[in-house]
Design a protein around this motif. Structure first.
Motif, mmCIF file in Angstrom:
data_model
loop_
_atom_site.group_PDB
_atom_site.id
_atom_site.type_symbol
_atom_site.label_atom_id
_atom_site.label_comp_id
_atom_site.label_asym_id
_atom_site.label_seq_id
_atom_site.Cartn_x
_atom_site.Cartn_y
_atom_site.Cartn_z
ATOM 1 N N ASP A 328 36.608 9.745 47.720
ATOM 2 C CA ASP A 328 36.124 8.444 48.190
ATOM 3 C C ASP A 328 36.896 8.046 49.447
ATOM 4 O O ASP A 328 38.125 8.184 49.505
ATOM 5 N N ASN A 329 36.167 7.599 50.467
ATOM 6 C CA ASN A 329 36.774 7.066 51.688
ATOM 7 C C ASN A 329 37.718 8.066 52.354
ATOM 8 O O ASN A 329 38.808 7.720 52.819
ATOM 9 N N GLY A 330 37.287 9.332 52.396
ATOM 10 C CA GLY A 330 38.054 10.345 53.116
ATOM 11 C C GLY A 330 39.235 10.930 52.385
ATOM 12 O O GLY A 330 40.007 11.698 52.979
ATOM 13 N N ALA A 331 39.415 10.608 51.112
ATOM 14 C CA ALA A 331 40.596 11.081 50.396
ATOM 15 C C ALA A 331 40.273 11.363 48.935
ATOM 16 O O ALA A 331 39.279 10.876 48.383
ATOM 17 N N MET A 332 41.125 12.154 48.306
ATOM 18 C CA MET A 332 41.055 12.393 46.864
ATOM 19 C C MET A 332 42.471 12.278 46.320
ATOM 20 O O MET A 332 43.392 12.945 46.818
ATOM 21 N N ALA A 333 42.650 11.420 45.352
ATOM 22 C CA ALA A 333 43.968 11.132 44.779
ATOM 23 C C ALA A 333 44.948 10.664 45.857
ATOM 24 O O ALA A 333 46.148 10.972 45.818
#
Length: 408
Positions: A328-333
């Protein structure tokens, strides 16, 4: 007046003399008395400037030796600034016309040869041009026109070049093979009671090696396009040539086989950590992060394919819970995730990309051939770009790779 300005003035004087001679030759006559006077004035100016350039070059070399500046050391701030002044189209045009480089292009080429310890087959241009996003110029006519906006040219899409932007270490100015010592094992520590000996161990060491490997490509360009001075031509030429090299370097960093002259990439390096499948739940994402934490790697980032990124963006952390999506929104964790066509199908990479080293022996070497077919028959020129590099991973355990199941 600095060395670059002196060379620019000398080049202007030479061009002035050439213009006078070319105009008289085109008219089928000798130089007039007035033109001879102008020519002699420019010749005197050129000789004086050449003497000043020679003195400035000598003083610069003496100062570098006195300061102990290594020939093959890392690029200085002055060298980096000089690289930003190099025009790729000027380099190509000079080779097309069979004349020597001048100005910033000549100065950069000489310094690059001195640092690399070898003579370029054509002419060196800055290696950092590979950082550019690539477009292409398919046909020259669309780039020339009275009211034409070449700076707004729209080219076909090419994959983004991501590996270097992920933070890999670049070692430039290399000459011989490189061997970097690396800690292996053997150090022992522990608690002891009074009077008891501390644990004893024998330290062992390993090494990471880099050896020169060559990558190159060819492209065809219209003679007219190179000679045009419309805004944007320089950028288009630079990006087209850069993409030939950068795409191959990206793929080698990620998945080079180490065979047939190709560097060994991350995915082919023995010792990287692996998991059975691309995560489909939040627990599986955390499990991959835990594998990095267990080897004390803190600077993780994700790199994968567009298809896997799409799947992660559609997968809930906990199915049916409304807990949000994995990506989400260019990132994971909380770690940035990028997608590239250079990543093989079905692969998801988590790791500290500063563990990757890119060794550079040669700047991008451009060689222009105006006689190669079929470019010659079409009035174009063939331009070959080559570079000499290698890649290596310092700590393979700093990467965790997931592979999607067949059909995933």
């Amino acid at each position: 007046m600095n060395l670059h300005q002196l060379r620019e003035q000398r080049a202007t004087a030479v061009q002035g003399m050439k213009t006078l001679v070319d105009a008289a030759t085109a008219a089928g006559r000798d130089l007039s008395a007035e033109e001879i006077q102008k020519f002699d004035t420019l010749k005197t100016e050129e000789r004086a400037l050449s003497a000043q350039v020679e003195r400035a070059e000598y003083l610069g070399e003496v100062e570098r030796r006195a300061a102990g500046t290594p020939v093959s050391g890392a690029p200085s701030a002055d060298f980096d600034r000089l690289a930003g002044s190099v025009s790729v189209t000027k380099v190509i045009r000079a080779q097309m016309e069979g004349r020597s480089l001048d100005g910033a292009e000549a100065e950069y080429a000489r310094e690059a040869e001195r640092r690399s310890g070898r003579k370029a087959e054509g002419a060196f241009v800055p290696f950092n041009s590979l950082e550019k996003r690539a477009n292409t110029t398919a046909t020259a006519p669309e780039l020339v026109g009275t009211d034409h906006r070449a700076d707004q040219y729209i080219g076909p899409l090419r994959e983004a070049l991501l590996a270097r932007s992920l933070g890999i270490r670049v070692l430039s100015g290399l000459r011989g093979n490189v061997s970097i010592p690396k800690y292996g094992s053997g150090l022992e520590t522990g608690w002891v009671t009074e009077g008891q000996p501390v644990p004893e161990g024998q330290m062992t060491f390993d090494q990471v090696t880099l050896t020169p490997k060559h990558v190159g490509g060819k492209t065809e360009m219209s003679r007219q396009m190179i000679q045009q001075s419309a805004p944007g031509i320089e950028q288009l030429v630079r990006e087209d040539l850069s993409a030939l090299i950068a795409k191959q370097i990206d793929r080698a960093i990620i998945n080079g086989t180490g065979l047939l002259g190709e560097p060994l990439g991350i995915l082919q390096t023995p010792g990287i950590q692996t998991v059975a499948d691309v995560p489909a739940t939040w627990a599986e994402v955390l499990a991959m992060l835990e594998m990095l934490d267990d080897v004390e790697i803190q600077n993780g980032r994700w790199l994968t394919t567009a298809a896997i990124r799409t799947a992660l963006a559609a997968a809930e952390k906990v199915a049916g819970s409304g807990s949000g999506f994995l990506y989400d929104n260019g990132a994971m964790a909380g770690l940035s995730l990028a997608a590239s066509k250079s990543v093989p199908t079905g692969k998801l990479i988590l790791g500290d990309f500063s563990q990757v080293m890119l060794g550079v022996w040669s700047e991008v070497d451009l060689l222009v051939n105006p006689y190669a077919e079929p470019a010659y028959s079409r009035g174009g020129i063939q331009v070959r770009a080559m570079a000499t590099v290698d890649t290596a991973v310092r700590h393979p355990e700093g990467f965790v790779v997931a592979t999607a199941a067949v059909g995933g």
